[in-house]
Design a protein around this motif. Structure first.
Motif, PDB file in Angstrom:
ATOM      1  N   LEU A 113      38.322 -27.172 -61.561  1.00  0.00           N
ATOM      2  CA  LEU A 113      37.829 -26.166 -62.480  1.00  0.00           C
ATOM      3  C   LEU A 113      38.242 -26.573 -63.886  1.00  0.00           C
ATOM      4  CD1 LEU A 113      37.847 -24.519 -59.710  1.00  0.00           C
ATOM      5  CD2 LEU A 113      37.993 -22.494 -61.177  1.00  0.00           C
ATOM      6  N   HIS A 114      37.803 -25.791 -64.873  1.00  0.00           N
ATOM      7  CA  HIS A 114      38.078 -26.116 -66.270  1.00  0.00           C
ATOM      8  C   HIS A 114      38.980 -25.058 -66.891  1.00  0.00           C
ATOM      9  CE1 HIS A 114      34.755 -29.219 -66.773  1.00  0.00           C
ATOM     10  NE2 HIS A 114      34.627 -28.786 -65.533  1.00  0.00           N
ATOM     11  N   VAL A 115      39.846 -25.506 -67.775  1.00  0.00           N
ATOM     12  CA  VAL A 115      40.747 -24.620 -68.513  1.00  0.00           C
ATOM     13  C   VAL A 115      40.466 -24.810 -69.999  1.00  0.00           C
ATOM     14  CG1 VAL A 115      43.148 -24.019 -69.012  1.00  0.00           C
ATOM     15  CG2 VAL A 115      42.513 -24.838 -66.738  1.00  0.00           C
ATOM     16  N   SER A 137      37.003 -21.732 -66.356  1.00  0.00           N
ATOM     17  CA  SER A 137      35.597 -21.723 -65.956  1.00  0.00           C
ATOM     18  C   SER A 137      35.404 -22.531 -64.688  1.00  0.00           C
ATOM     19  CB  SER A 137      34.703 -22.274 -67.076  1.00  0.00           C
ATOM     20  OG  SER A 137      35.017 -23.623 -67.368  1.00  0.00           O
ATOM     21  N   ALA A 138      34.274 -22.304 -64.057  1.00  0.00           N
ATOM     22  CA  ALA A 138      33.969 -22.897 -62.763  1.00  0.00           C
ATOM     23  C   ALA A 138      33.870 -24.416 -62.831  1.00  0.00           C
ATOM     24  CB  ALA A 138      32.657 -22.318 -62.239  1.00  0.00           C
ATOM     25  N   VAL A 139      33.837 -25.028 -61.654  1.00  0.00           N
ATOM     26  CA  VAL A 139      33.550 -26.461 -61.614  1.00  0.00           C
ATOM     27  C   VAL A 139      32.180 -26.684 -62.232  1.00  0.00           C
ATOM     28  CG1 VAL A 139      34.912 -26.729 -59.492  1.00  0.00           C
ATOM     29  CG2 VAL A 139      32.451 -26.386 -59.339  1.00  0.00           C
ATOM     30  N   ASP A 192      29.848 -32.397 -61.960  1.00  0.00           N
ATOM     31  CA  ASP A 192      30.951 -32.880 -61.126  1.00  0.00           C
ATOM     32  C   ASP A 192      30.670 -32.628 -59.649  1.00  0.00           C
ATOM     33  OD1 ASP A 192      32.327 -33.707 -63.353  1.00  0.00           O
ATOM     34  OD2 ASP A 192      33.751 -32.032 -63.368  1.00  0.00           O
ATOM     35  N   ALA A 193      30.156 -31.437 -59.343  1.00  0.00           N
ATOM     36  CA  ALA A 193      29.916 -31.081 -57.944  1.00  0.00           C
ATOM     37  C   ALA A 193      28.795 -31.908 -57.332  1.00  0.00           C
ATOM     38  CB  ALA A 193      29.605 -29.596 -57.829  1.00  0.00           C
ATOM     39  N   SER A 194      27.679 -32.016 -58.035  1.00  0.00           N
ATOM     40  CA  SER A 194      26.545 -32.762 -57.475  1.00  0.00           C
ATOM     41  C   SER A 194      26.870 -34.242 -57.336  1.00  0.00           C
ATOM     42  CB  SER A 194      25.290 -32.558 -58.328  1.00  0.00           C
ATOM     43  OG  SER A 194      25.510 -32.959 -59.666  1.00  0.00           O
ATOM     44  N   THR A 195      27.605 -34.799 -58.313  1.00  0.00           N
ATOM     45  CA  THR A 195      28.005 -36.211 -58.223  1.00  0.00           C
ATOM     46  C   THR A 195      28.937 -36.434 -57.032  1.00  0.00           C
ATOM     47  OG1 THR A 195      27.789 -36.551 -60.613  1.00  0.00           O
ATOM     48  CG2 THR A 195      29.181 -38.105 -59.405  1.00  0.00           C
ATOM     49  N   ALA A 196      29.907 -35.553 -56.882  1.00  0.00           N
ATOM     50  CA  ALA A 196      30.843 -35.685 -55.760  1.00  0.00           C
ATOM     51  C   ALA A 196      30.123 -35.578 -54.422  1.00  0.00           C
ATOM     52  CB  ALA A 196      31.929 -34.617 -55.863  1.00  0.00           C
ATOM     53  N   THR A 216      32.489 -18.183 -60.522  1.00  0.00           N
ATOM     54  CA  THR A 216      31.132 -18.568 -60.117  1.00  0.00           C
ATOM     55  C   THR A 216      31.113 -19.920 -59.412  1.00  0.00           C
ATOM     56  OG1 THR A 216      30.713 -19.600 -62.278  1.00  0.00           O
ATOM     57  CG2 THR A 216      30.076 -17.287 -62.020  1.00  0.00           C
ATOM     58  N   THR A 217      32.290 -20.478 -59.137  1.00  0.00           N
ATOM     59  CA  THR A 217      32.362 -21.797 -58.512  1.00  0.00           C
ATOM     60  C   THR A 217      31.581 -21.861 -57.201  1.00  0.00           C
ATOM     61  OG1 THR A 217      34.454 -22.432 -59.537  1.00  0.00           O
ATOM     62  CG2 THR A 217      33.937 -23.442 -57.433  1.00  0.00           C
TER      63      THR A 217
END
Length: 281
Positions: free
Chosen positions: A27-29, A61-63, A67-71, A93-94
């Protein structure tokens, strides 16, 4: 083979991530205009210093979809499917981002996204159970069914040293009622139905409060799934952590007592001195 993926709020240590071959997506800070990745390039101590200086709680904030689609795409080059876990959908919303990422790469049939309805090592318990099943060759359906059976049995709670961070962030139901006694109370925060709620309220010095909090759960602890129990904290005095560990050891119930440090996202909202004992009932 099935790969297990989790967002970074699972708060599993690098050693556990390596042991169970888990993929973690951060996630993001956000500290003002600066953006960081949970567990990658920001530490809880840096967050506390910034929050105290600016008298506000950092935003998280959510991932990211990228990042998610690449992973997911990279994993599916070598694995038959993915079971991906998120922090409670009621807190971030992750979960939705992970679902959309699977759709974006045309892999919805190969990616099962699980709403943990939890946070921290409450998520981590489910992730580890899934990873153990995946290593044994379990299918997507088998892993999903097992973790959904475990999900309502996860017991996640924390005792809080300072209410300042939760109060600033408005993350916990019942905080308004506690605001007047912010400096005197150490509430027990429980996760129920995917939300954080104020449970019992302790008074006194943190070492005694934390140990009493653990002892108050003894009946549940003695009937818990014995494989493991987590002590997860946000930078608590080592002596306090050790007292809780010693108490858990005295129960002679758990095969493994695992200490983990909460990540940047959880620390952003709970603040320093927070400690939880998390298990599967």
């Amino acid at each position: 083979m099935i790969k297990i993926v989790s967002d970074s709020t699972c708060d599993l240590s690098p050693e556990l991530v390596e042991r169970y071959q888990i993929e973690v997506i951060p996630l993001h800070v956000l500290l003002g205009t600066e953006e960081y990745l949970d567990g990658r390039n920001i530490t809880p101590d840096e967050i506390y210093a910034w929050a105290d200086k600016n008298k506000t709680t950092p935003k998280t904030s959510a991932v990211s979809m990228e990042d998610a689609s690449t992973a997911f795409a990279e994993i599916l080059e070598n694995y038959d499917g993915i079971v991906a876990f998120s922090i409670s959908a009621g807190m971030s919303t992750t979960n939705n981002v992970l679902r959309l990422a699977a759709e974006e790469i045309g892999a919805s049939d190969k990616v099962r996204v699980i709403d943990s309805m939890n946070l921290s090592t409450g998520v981590g318990h489910l992730v580890v159970e899934a990873a153990i099943l995946a290593a044994k060759g379990a299918s997507l359906d088998e892993i999903e069914k097992a973790v959904l059976d475990y999900r309502p049995r996860v017991r996640a709670s924390f005792v809080i040293d300072t209410l300042v961070y939760l109060h600033r962030g408005g993350r916990c139901s019942g905080m308004a009622a506690l605001a007047g006694g912010m400096l005197k109370l150490h509430p027990k925060i429980v996760v129920k139905d995917g939300a954080m709620l104020v449970d019992k309220k302790y008074r006194g010095k943190l070492p005694a409060v934390t140990l009493n909090y653990a002892k108050d759960m003894e009946e549940q602890l003695l009937r818990a799934k014995p494989d493991r129990v987590f002590i997860t904290h946000s930078g608590t005095d080592p002596a306090i952590v050790e007292s809780v560990r010693s108490y858990l050891e005295s129960l002679h119930h758990f095969d493994e007592i695992i200490e983990t440090h909460a990540g940047s996202v959880v620390c952003s909202h709970c603040g320093p001195g927070t400690l939880g004992v998390l298990f599967i009932d």
